[in-house]
Design a protein around this motif. Structure first.
Motif, short mmCIF file in Angstrom:
data_model
loop_
_atom_site.label_atom_id
_atom_site.label_comp_id
_atom_site.label_asym_id
_atom_site.label_seq_id
_atom_site.Cartn_x
_atom_site.Cartn_y
_atom_site.Cartn_z
N VAL A 1 0.87 -1.17 0.00
CA VAL A 1 0.00 0.00 0.00
C VAL A 1 0.91 1.22 0.00
O VAL A 1 1.87 1.29 0.77
CB VAL A 1 -0.92 0.02 1.24
N VAL A 2 0.61 2.17 -0.87
CA VAL A 2 1.36 3.42 -0.92
C VAL A 2 0.40 4.53 -0.52
O VAL A 2 -0.71 4.63 -1.06
CB VAL A 2 1.92 3.68 -2.34
N MET A 3 0.84 5.34 0.46
CA MET A 3 -0.03 6.42 0.91
C MET A 3 0.79 7.62 1.35
O MET A 3 1.95 7.46 1.75
CB MET A 3 -0.96 5.95 2.03
N PRO A 4 0.21 8.83 1.26
CA PRO A 4 0.94 10.03 1.68
C PRO A 4 1.03 10.09 3.21
O PRO A 4 0.06 9.80 3.91
CB PRO A 4 0.10 11.18 1.13
N MET A 5 2.20 10.45 3.71
CA MET A 5 2.41 10.51 5.15
C MET A 5 3.03 11.84 5.53
O MET A 5 3.79 12.44 4.76
CB MET A 5 3.35 9.38 5.60
N GLY A 6 2.74 12.26 6.74
CA GLY A 6 3.37 13.44 7.31
C GLY A 6 2.93 14.74 6.68
O GLY A 6 2.07 14.78 5.82
N ARG A 7 3.55 15.78 7.16
CA ARG A 7 3.21 17.12 6.71
C ARG A 7 3.54 17.33 5.23
O ARG A 7 2.82 18.01 4.51
CB ARG A 7 3.98 18.12 7.55
N SER A 8 4.64 16.71 4.79
CA SER A 8 5.05 16.88 3.40
C SER A 8 4.25 16.00 2.44
O SER A 8 4.36 16.14 1.24
CB SER A 8 6.53 16.55 3.25
N ARG A 9 3.46 15.08 3.02
CA ARG A 9 2.63 14.15 2.24
C ARG A 9 3.48 13.28 1.32
O ARG A 9 3.06 12.89 0.23
CB ARG A 9 1.55 14.89 1.44
N GLU A 10 4.69 12.98 1.77
CA GLU A 10 5.59 12.10 1.02
C GLU A 10 4.96 10.72 0.90
O GLU A 10 4.41 10.19 1.87
CB GLU A 10 6.93 12.01 1.74
N LEU A 11 5.04 10.13 -0.28
CA LEU A 11 4.47 8.80 -0.48
C LEU A 11 5.36 7.75 0.19
O LEU A 11 6.57 7.72 -0.01
CB LEU A 11 4.34 8.49 -1.97
N VAL A 12 4.72 6.92 1.00
CA VAL A 12 5.43 5.86 1.73
C VAL A 12 4.80 4.53 1.36
O VAL A 12 3.58 4.41 1.32
CB VAL A 12 5.35 6.09 3.26
N ARG A 13 5.65 3.54 1.10
CA ARG A 13 5.19 2.20 0.74
C ARG A 13 5.20 1.32 1.98
O ARG A 13 6.18 1.24 2.70
CB ARG A 13 6.11 1.59 -0.31
#
Length: 102
Positions: free
Chosen positions: A9-21
């Motif tokens: 699953v890839v989703m945006p994380m944190g304030r920067s909305r960086e994509l995390v797998r």
């Protein structure tokens, strides 16, 4: 991620909305859960969109019980239904929940 066949699953994380797998393999390993079906049962028993779970039984206790349940590799619906029933027998506190609540 609890659905069978979904391994990443890839989703945006944190304030920067960086994509995390996120990897199901890593999740199963870190939770020490033996299979996808065990993860599905853990999700059902803890809380999901359809069922509130049993409020006073937390995820760690659920995982301790679920890790020790043998879930067959037969038809998914039957094996998961049986696993939920075995879980309810194991905890001995159903919180007025029955198999039909799932």
């Amino acid at each position: 991620m609890a659905f069978e066949g979904i391994w990443n699953v890839v989703m945006p994380m944190g304030r920067s909305r960086e994509l995390v797998r996120f990897s199901k393999t890593d999740l199963l390993s870190s939770l020490q859960i033996p299979s996808e079906r065990h993860l599905l049962v853990a999700g059902l028993e803890t809380k999901n969109d359809y069922f509130e779970g049993i409020p006073w039984i937390v995820i760690q206790h659920n995982l301790d019980v679920i890790r020790n349940i043998t879930i067959s590799t037969g038809p998914r619906t039957e094996s998961v239904t049986k696993a939920v029933d075995l879980y309810l027998e194991q905890i001995k506190v159903r919180g007025n929940k029955t198999l039909s609540d799932y």
